[in-house]
Design an enzyme around this catalytic site. Structure first.
Site, mmCIF file in Angstrom:
data_model
loop_
_atom_site.group_PDB
_atom_site.id
_atom_site.type_symbol
_atom_site.label_atom_id
_atom_site.label_comp_id
_atom_site.label_asym_id
_atom_site.label_seq_id
_atom_site.Cartn_x
_atom_site.Cartn_y
_atom_site.Cartn_z
ATOM 1 N N HIS A 24 0.850 -1.192 0.000
ATOM 2 C CA HIS A 24 0.000 0.000 0.000
ATOM 3 C C HIS A 24 0.888 1.247 0.000
ATOM 4 O O HIS A 24 2.047 1.190 0.402
ATOM 5 C CB HIS A 24 -0.798 0.091 1.306
ATOM 6 C CG HIS A 24 -1.670 -1.070 1.618
ATOM 7 N ND1 HIS A 24 -3.024 -1.042 1.448
ATOM 8 C CD2 HIS A 24 -1.389 -2.293 2.140
ATOM 9 C CE1 HIS A 24 -3.559 -2.194 1.849
ATOM 10 N NE2 HIS A 24 -2.579 -2.975 2.272
ATOM 11 N N TYR A 25 0.299 2.386 -0.359
ATOM 12 C CA TYR A 25 0.874 3.644 0.119
ATOM 13 C C TYR A 25 -0.067 4.195 1.175
ATOM 14 O O TYR A 25 -1.257 3.852 1.220
ATOM 15 C CB TYR A 25 1.188 4.639 -0.985
ATOM 16 C CG TYR A 25 0.065 5.234 -1.815
ATOM 17 C CD1 TYR A 25 -1.105 5.725 -1.242
ATOM 18 C CD2 TYR A 25 0.224 5.373 -3.192
ATOM 19 C CE1 TYR A 25 -2.092 6.310 -2.015
ATOM 20 C CE2 TYR A 25 -0.761 5.947 -3.978
ATOM 21 C CZ TYR A 25 -1.926 6.429 -3.381
ATOM 22 O OH TYR A 25 -2.893 6.992 -4.147
ATOM 23 N N THR A 26 0.500 5.069 2.030
ATOM 24 C CA THR A 26 -0.302 5.557 3.146
ATOM 25 C C THR A 26 -1.349 6.581 2.692
ATOM 26 O O THR A 26 -2.426 6.662 3.292
ATOM 27 C CB THR A 26 0.601 6.193 4.224
ATOM 28 O OG1 THR A 26 1.504 7.105 3.572
ATOM 29 C CG2 THR A 26 1.397 5.125 4.951
ATOM 30 N N GLU A 89 2.448 -0.925 4.607
ATOM 31 C CA GLU A 89 2.129 0.459 4.244
ATOM 32 C C GLU A 89 3.433 1.194 3.949
ATOM 33 O O GLU A 89 4.355 1.201 4.769
ATOM 34 C CB GLU A 89 1.393 1.168 5.391
ATOM 35 C CG GLU A 89 -0.047 0.725 5.562
ATOM 36 C CD GLU A 89 -1.016 1.383 4.554
ATOM 37 O OE1 GLU A 89 -0.572 2.242 3.743
ATOM 38 O OE2 GLU A 89 -2.211 1.028 4.576
ATOM 39 N N HIS A 131 -2.575 -2.954 -3.341
ATOM 40 C CA HIS A 131 -3.950 -2.799 -2.880
ATOM 41 C C HIS A 131 -4.897 -2.608 -4.068
ATOM 42 O O HIS A 131 -6.005 -3.120 -4.091
ATOM 43 C CB HIS A 131 -4.027 -1.605 -1.921
ATOM 44 C CG HIS A 131 -5.228 -1.612 -1.032
ATOM 45 N ND1 HIS A 131 -5.551 -0.574 -0.208
ATOM 46 C CD2 HIS A 131 -6.202 -2.540 -0.844
ATOM 47 C CE1 HIS A 131 -6.669 -0.859 0.454
ATOM 48 N NE2 HIS A 131 -7.081 -2.048 0.084
ATOM 49 N N ASP A 141 -3.532 2.450 -4.823
ATOM 50 C CA ASP A 141 -2.197 2.328 -4.214
ATOM 51 C C ASP A 141 -1.611 0.920 -4.349
ATOM 52 O O ASP A 141 -2.381 -0.043 -4.482
ATOM 53 C CB ASP A 141 -2.253 2.742 -2.723
ATOM 54 C CG ASP A 141 -3.166 1.859 -1.866
ATOM 55 O OD1 ASP A 141 -4.323 1.654 -2.230
ATOM 56 O OD2 ASP A 141 -2.684 1.373 -0.822
#
Ligand SMILES: [Zn+2]
Length: 239
Positions: A24-26, A89, A131, A141
Site C-alpha cells: 500500500h501507500y499511506t 504500508e 492494494h 495504491d
C-alpha cells in the site's frame, strides 16, 4: 532486520497462515499522521508494517495476527484477503496529496522487508500484489510510481516486458471474444474479472489496476496490444 516496535490494537486472529503480500501507500500528508491513524483504536485500520521514506521500518501487528488493511478485496478466488495476507504500508502522500517517487532508502527497505517476510511464509511471486490489484474499483495504491520491476529483479513478484505488440486496442463499451479472452486472462492472473464479454466500467478499473502494476507508462484502462501481450507473458511466468 531492525524494526521499530509501534504496536497497533487493530488486529484479530488469523484462521490460516498468510500466503499473499499486499503493498500500500499511506495516502496521507506525513508518515507520522499515517502511523498515528494505523494505531488509533477508533480508526479500526492497521497494517503489519509501515516503511518510512528514510527506510525506517515500524512493526505494528505481529505477522501471526490478522491486520486490517485490505477491506473488501479479491485475489485468485480469495475474498478474505486480510485473513491470509501480510500488509505493508509505504509512506507516500499518494495521488490525493502529491504523489511522488519512492526514495531509494525506502525502496531498499521494502525489498529487504519482503525478502525477510518470505523466509517465514510461503508466498508465491504471483501473490505479491498492490492494494489496487485486490480492490481495483476503490483503490489506486501503491500506484504506478512503485518500482515493481525492481522488486521483481530482486526476486520478488512477477514482471514481464514484451517487444512492441501491435493489435487494436480494446476499451469500454466493446463486446466480443477479444474482451472475453482479456477478462479470462485477468482472472487467471488473480483479478476479480469474471468473463462476460462486455468491457464495462469494472473491466476498465481492472485494466487500469493491471497497468499501474505491470504497465506503468500507460495507465488509462484501455487494453492496447502491449497491455494484452504483457498479460499473456505474465500468465506464462505464473504457470
Ligand atoms: Zn491501501
Amino acid at each position: 532486520m531492525e524494526f521499530i516496535e509501534a504496536p497497533s490494537p487493530n488486529f484479530d486472529a488469523r484462521t490460516s497462515p498468510p500466503d499473499i503480500l499486499v503493498l500500500h501507500y499511506t495516502g496521507m500528508r506525513t508518515g507520522e499522521e499515517a502511523l498515528a491513524r494505523l494505531r488509533d483504536p477508533e480508526a479500526k485500520v492497521s497494517s503489519h508494517y509501515l516503511v518510512e521514506e528514510d527506510g525506517r521500518i515500524f512493526r505494528l501487528v505481529p505477522e501471526e495476527r490478522r491486520a486490517w488493511h485490505a477491506g473488501v478485496s479479491f485475489w485468485k478466488g480469495e475474498r478474505n484477503i486480510n485473513g491470509v495476507s501480510i500488509g505493508i504500508e509505504i509512506v507516500n502522500p499518494g495521488h490525493e496529496f502529491g504523489y511522488r517517487p519512492f526514495p531509494e532508502a525506502q525502496v531498499a527497505a521494502v525489498i529487504a522487508l519482503v525478502g525477510d517476510i518470505r523466509t517465514r511464509w510461503t508466498i508465491d511471486d504471483g501473490r505479491i500484489v498492490g492494494h489496487s490489484d485486490v480492490a481495483p474499483d476503490r483503490k489506486d495504491d501503491p500506484g504506478e510510481l512503485f518500482p515493481w520491476k525492481r522488486l521483481a529483479e530482486a526476486g520478488h513478484g512477477l514482471w514481464a516486458e514484451v517487444p512492441p505488440a501491435p493489435g487494436a486496442p480494446l476499451g469500454e463499451g466493446e463486446e466480443g471474444a477479444g474482451v472475453f479472452a482479456l477478462q479470462a486472462g485477468l482472472t487467471r492472473l488473480g483479478y476479480d474479472s469474471a468473463p462476460s464479454g462486455k468491457y464495462d466500467a469494472h473491466t476498465t478499473a481492472v485494466v487500469r489496476a493491471f497497468q499501474r502494476h505491470w504497465r506503468p507508462d500507460k495507465v488509462d484502462g484501455i487494453a492496447d496490444g502491449e497491455t494484452r501481450a504483457r498479460l499473456i507473458a505474465l500468465l506464462r511466468l505464473a504457470g
